[in-house]
Design a protein around this motif. Structure first.
Motif, PDB file in Angstrom:
ATOM      1  N   GLY A 154      -1.990 -23.102  -0.516  1.00  0.00           N
ATOM      2  CA  GLY A 154      -0.605 -23.272  -0.095  1.00  0.00           C
ATOM      3  C   GLY A 154      -0.172 -24.698   0.133  1.00  0.00           C
ATOM      4  O   GLY A 154       0.965 -24.942   0.550  1.00  0.00           O
ATOM      5  N   LEU A 155      -1.057 -25.661  -0.128  1.00  0.00           N
ATOM      6  CA  LEU A 155      -0.706 -27.059   0.091  1.00  0.00           C
ATOM      7  C   LEU A 155      -0.133 -27.683  -1.171  1.00  0.00           C
ATOM      8  O   LEU A 155      -0.475 -27.298  -2.296  1.00  0.00           O
ATOM      9  CB  LEU A 155      -1.941 -27.860   0.523  1.00  0.00           C
ATOM     10  CG  LEU A 155      -2.610 -27.461   1.839  1.00  0.00           C
ATOM     11  CD1 LEU A 155      -3.756 -28.423   2.135  1.00  0.00           C
ATOM     12  CD2 LEU A 155      -1.621 -27.452   2.992  1.00  0.00           C
ATOM     13  N   ASP A 156       0.744 -28.677  -0.994  1.00  0.00           N
ATOM     14  CA  ASP A 156       1.242 -29.415  -2.144  1.00  0.00           C
ATOM     15  C   ASP A 156       0.125 -30.326  -2.656  1.00  0.00           C
ATOM     16  O   ASP A 156      -0.877 -30.560  -1.962  1.00  0.00           O
ATOM     17  CB  ASP A 156       2.495 -30.216  -1.775  1.00  0.00           C
ATOM     18  CG  ASP A 156       2.241 -31.220  -0.668  1.00  0.00           C
ATOM     19  OD1 ASP A 156       1.278 -32.013  -0.774  1.00  0.00           O
ATOM     20  OD2 ASP A 156       2.995 -31.223   0.323  1.00  0.00           O
ATOM     21  N   PRO A 157       0.264 -30.857  -3.880  1.00  0.00           N
ATOM     22  CA  PRO A 157      -0.827 -31.655  -4.467  1.00  0.00           C
ATOM     23  C   PRO A 157      -1.266 -32.835  -3.604  1.00  0.00           C
ATOM     24  O   PRO A 157      -2.455 -33.131  -3.529  1.00  0.00           O
ATOM     25  CB  PRO A 157      -0.223 -32.125  -5.796  1.00  0.00           C
ATOM     26  CG  PRO A 157       0.761 -31.065  -6.152  1.00  0.00           C
ATOM     27  CD  PRO A 157       1.349 -30.615  -4.847  1.00  0.00           C
ATOM     28  N   ALA A 158      -0.328 -33.507  -2.931  1.00  0.00           N
ATOM     29  CA  ALA A 158      -0.682 -34.674  -2.125  1.00  0.00           C
ATOM     30  C   ALA A 158      -1.559 -34.282  -0.943  1.00  0.00           C
ATOM     31  O   ALA A 158      -2.573 -34.933  -0.658  1.00  0.00           O
ATOM     32  CB  ALA A 158       0.582 -35.375  -1.629  1.00  0.00           C
ATOM     33  N   ASN A 159      -1.194 -33.192  -0.253  1.00  0.00           N
ATOM     34  CA  ASN A 159      -1.989 -32.762   0.890  1.00  0.00           C
ATOM     35  C   ASN A 159      -3.323 -32.155   0.462  1.00  0.00           C
ATOM     36  O   ASN A 159      -4.332 -32.308   1.150  1.00  0.00           O
ATOM     37  CB  ASN A 159      -1.202 -31.765   1.737  1.00  0.00           C
ATOM     38  CG  ASN A 159      -0.273 -32.449   2.714  1.00  0.00           C
ATOM     39  OD1 ASN A 159      -0.700 -33.158   3.611  1.00  0.00           O
ATOM     40  ND2 ASN A 159       1.026 -32.261   2.530  1.00  0.00           N
ATOM     41  N   ALA A 160      -3.328 -31.450  -0.678  1.00  0.00           N
ATOM     42  CA  ALA A 160      -4.589 -30.923  -1.198  1.00  0.00           C
ATOM     43  C   ALA A 160      -5.548 -32.060  -1.525  1.00  0.00           C
ATOM     44  O   ALA A 160      -6.761 -31.968  -1.264  1.00  0.00           O
ATOM     45  CB  ALA A 160      -4.322 -30.081  -2.444  1.00  0.00           C
ATOM     46  N   LYS A 161      -5.000 -33.149  -2.054  1.00  0.00           N
ATOM     47  CA  LYS A 161      -5.826 -34.324  -2.356  1.00  0.00           C
ATOM     48  C   LYS A 161      -6.411 -34.907  -1.080  1.00  0.00           C
ATOM     49  O   LYS A 161      -7.575 -35.344  -1.057  1.00  0.00           O
ATOM     50  CB  LYS A 161      -4.983 -35.370  -3.083  1.00  0.00           C
ATOM     51  CG  LYS A 161      -5.763 -36.600  -3.510  1.00  0.00           C
ATOM     52  CD  LYS A 161      -4.878 -37.590  -4.259  1.00  0.00           C
ATOM     53  CE  LYS A 161      -5.668 -38.831  -4.665  1.00  0.00           C
ATOM     54  NZ  LYS A 161      -4.803 -39.816  -5.381  1.00  0.00           N
TER      55      LYS A 161
END
Length: 299
Positions: free
Chosen positions: A163-170
């Motif tokens: 459920g995280l956006d790419p920036a937070n997943a990174k």
């Protein structure tokens, strides 16, 4: 290398339903391990057994030389469920201090350890914020900080980037990668490309059975290249087959191609020839992977 987890012939049943069936594997201290499988495969049940929340119907489990749930494991193993939530009434620092005190830390040391783990997840500037004042990604990082309290030796994260956006997943991946030398991470996720970047081993569960336990990047991937394109080109497979050293090309999924290499020693030259073919035809590619993807290794 030292053995950290040993699972022998573990079965878990609820009435007539068998959730895990004679699962057996051993893990040694080292790089993160991936736990993958479809919904209902038994991943959450396995996590619960390792933590000692439930007991196996049969078989044996050893965690750091102890039975799960043994007091000797207190503070040495932690787990973060996918749906872990923070209490909306208290600040991040207050909650982490409280959980640290539950581990037996003094108030002084609890505050020190709270500061340490929040620094680990880059949240030192929000210690006095309420969860509602944080983004979803920041709240997820705060729960990971909770799992790191007390410097556990094993940390199990269930769908840490769901459920995280790419920036937070990174950001989450960076946390795991940065601290993997000190912590033995076990990661459950449906994002195979993410696990491929982080993990050295994979446990593949399906229908309650351990179908595969393998080391990534081993000989299964030697002699292969995976090419991911940005769009479909009808003439790309015949063009790739003209490259010396490429013996076979197959489409593994839409816009993804698996190249079989007949000369492993000449792989670098083949990669250069492949890139030349793509450039000369103005074909845009997304990624070139040395070996098979995790998805192709498993399926």
């Amino acid at each position: 290398m030292s053995l950290i987890i040993d699972v022998q012939q573990v079965t878990k049943q609820y009435g007539d339903k068998t959730v895990l069936n004679k699962v057996e594997f051993s893990l040694e201290k080292g790089a993160p391990v991936a736990l993958v499988g479809p919904n209902g495969a038994g991943k959450t049940t396995l996590f619960s057994l390792l933590c000692g929340y439930i007991q196996p119907s049969s078989g044996n489990i050893s965690i750091l030389g102890h039975v799960p749930g043994n007091s000797a494991l207190f503070g040495r193993l932690s787990a973060l469920p996918q749906d872990a939530q923070l209490d909306p009434r208290f600040t991040i620092a207050m909650q982490l201090n409280f959980y640290a005190r539950l581990q037996g830390m003094s108030n002084k040391f609890a505050k020190k350890d709270t500061a340490r783990v929040l620094d680990m997840v880059a949240l030192s500037d929000v210690v006095n914020s309420l969860p509602s004042e944080l983004s979803h990604g920041m709240r997820k990082r705060a729960t990971i900080a909770q799992a790191l309290l007390g410097s556990p030796e094993i940390v199990m994260l269930d769908e840490a980037t769901a459920g995280l956006d790419p920036a937070n997943a990174k950001e989450i991946r960076a946390i795991v990668s940065e601290h993997a030398s000190e912590v033995n991470f076990i990661l459950s996720s449906h994002d195979l490309s993410e696990l491929e970047r982080l993990c050295d081993q994979v446990l593949y569960l399906d229908n309650g059975q351990l179908k595969q336990h393998k080391t990534l990047g081993n000989n299964d991937s030697a002699g292969f290249l995976t090419l991911r394109m940005k769009q479909h080109y009808s003439e790309i497979m015949p063009a790739i087959l003209q490259i010396p050293g490429v013996s076979q090309v197959s489409m593994t999924q839409d816009k993804e191609y698996l190249l079989t290499i007949s000369n492993e020693q000449g792989k670098l030259a083949i990669e250069m020839d492949l890139l030349t073919v793509l450039a000369s035809n103005n074909w845009s590619y997304a990624q070139l992977i040395n070996g098979k993807t995790l998805e192709n290794q498993l399926f």
